[in-house]
Design an enzyme around this catalytic site. Sequence first.
Site, mmCIF file in Angstrom:
data_model
loop_
_atom_site.group_PDB
_atom_site.id
_atom_site.type_symbol
_atom_site.label_atom_id
_atom_site.label_comp_id
_atom_site.label_asym_id
_atom_site.label_seq_id
_atom_site.Cartn_x
_atom_site.Cartn_y
_atom_site.Cartn_z
ATOM 1 N N HIS A 66 1.058 -1.399 0.002
ATOM 2 C CA HIS A 66 0.231 0.302 -0.407
ATOM 3 C C HIS A 66 0.573 1.701 -0.491
ATOM 4 O O HIS A 66 1.509 1.147 0.533
ATOM 5 C CB HIS A 66 -0.884 -0.341 1.394
ATOM 6 N N ASN A 67 0.272 2.078 -0.392
ATOM 7 C CA ASN A 67 1.596 3.618 -0.810
ATOM 8 C C ASN A 67 2.783 3.089 -0.913
ATOM 9 O O ASN A 67 3.732 3.472 -0.351
ATOM 10 C CB ASN A 67 0.908 4.244 0.218
ATOM 11 N N GLU A 96 1.901 0.367 -5.407
ATOM 12 C CA GLU A 96 0.805 0.777 -5.864
ATOM 13 C C GLU A 96 1.112 2.379 -6.447
ATOM 14 O O GLU A 96 2.078 2.759 -5.653
ATOM 15 C CB GLU A 96 0.106 1.867 -4.056
ATOM 16 N N ASP A 98 0.301 6.216 -6.624
ATOM 17 C CA ASP A 98 -0.573 7.593 -6.900
ATOM 18 C C ASP A 98 0.454 8.388 -8.085
ATOM 19 O O ASP A 98 0.666 8.936 -7.489
ATOM 20 C CB ASP A 98 -0.578 7.869 -5.209
ATOM 21 N N HIS A 111 1.451 11.587 -1.570
ATOM 22 C CA HIS A 111 -0.089 11.108 -1.368
ATOM 23 C C HIS A 111 -0.358 12.185 -1.457
ATOM 24 O O HIS A 111 -0.071 13.135 -0.637
ATOM 25 C CB HIS A 111 0.770 10.735 0.520
ATOM 26 N N GLU A 145 -3.669 4.226 -9.177
ATOM 27 C CA GLU A 145 -4.573 5.745 -8.792
ATOM 28 C C GLU A 145 -4.289 7.008 -9.543
ATOM 29 O O GLU A 145 -3.413 7.869 -9.214
ATOM 30 C CB GLU A 145 -4.216 5.786 -7.764
#
Length: 452
Positions: A66-67, A96, A98, A111, A145
């Site tokens: 995650h992230n 991931e 973003d 983020h 994302e």
Amino acid sequence: MNRSIVFEIIEKYEPIVEVKQARQMSLEGFTRYLCSSDCLVFNNEFRKVYQDMHHPLKDYFISSSHNTYLLSDQLVGPSDVWGYVSALVKGCRCLEIDCWDGSQNEPVVYHGYTLTSKLLFKTVIQAIHKYAFITSDYPVVLSLENHCSPSQQEVMADNLQSILGDTLLSDVLDDYAHELPSPEVKMAMALSDLVIYTKTEKFKNFYHSREHQQFNESNSIGESTARKLSKLKASDFILHNNKFITRIYPKATRADSSNFNPQQFWNVGCQMVALNFQTPGLPMDIQNGKFLDNGNSGYILKPQFLRDTETDFNPNKTPEDSNPVTLMIRVISGIQLPPSSRSLSNRADTLVIIEIFGVPHDQSKQQTRVIKKNAFNPRWNETFTFIIQVPELALIRFAVEHQNLLAGNELLGQYTLPVLCMSKGYRHVPLFSRAGENLEPASLFIYVWYVR
């Protein structure tokens, strides 16, 4: 053990020529053998890819982060390509990214709406391209994302194609009319939100998914919602995961990048349980332990009862037709355990905790007595028995602690592995620090036996 294997062991580990020639073994040779990789508690047979890798992707547990770009917290911490490198080296297969609009028409990774630092998107893709297959040869899923404008999305697409080249999977799904390809569609890299294989679809409820969701549409569900579903609608969740890929991610309030226990979601067949790889602790110990299996490839075939479309398995109920394992472990001694950092004498009051993680009925914990002021060679010689109803989902964790009644116990070292990956007999258990560093030569000496 037959004579030829015995002679091979003598040839490999006996240091005294005369003893070796007599086909005997000295105490030194026997000690070398017991402390060797041949006597590790993790069975060497599972250090290679041994499972059938031709099932569709939905049939596998997939190591997921995650992230991935963050190195510490979720609000003000640094972003760094080392997050991707570190995760890939650990065998992670779902990363991931973003993506946001950056200056000079260069997409950036960070983020969003926080003070975390920014990385160029192309720098991230370059790092992934370099390290993607250091640990595992199997596909890396990029969970994009995407918050970028159309013009910067074009830059992203160009970066992906120019940097990844032939390793980027871009074939359409015409040949797979009803299910996703397997880890073996000799592909190198799969994309999540570039629509090719696992387009993300907002999860509404199981009925809606059953009636309207396409096989190549996946769901991302937050841990709080997923926890309720796994408790209240476990059977429906399992049937959902028989058809679709589900990704579980940490709740937004985990600003410190803490993690949840992933076991509850593996119990209902969730394929991508995404953790903050930068945060050490029990959840990452469980994650790392589970994916030791199948050659640390990052892909583990789900048990048959989690793949069967007619399954009646429910992790919250004791299976009527289970084939339980009776596991017996004798904790004999410790070898050069790490000293306590909290003790004034730098010695440790050592104990061993053995904990089973799995379906709720199998969760249990037992511990040895405390050996005072001895981390060098403590001896317990204590035996523990566990009855494990669903061994296919069970992990076992050995934790060595220094007892501190005032401040709480201090972890000196731990090792976690799948129960069914354990070797029988006299074995040694390597120990790792909270940060995941190998503490060799520190280890536990144990005896393992189990029947089914």
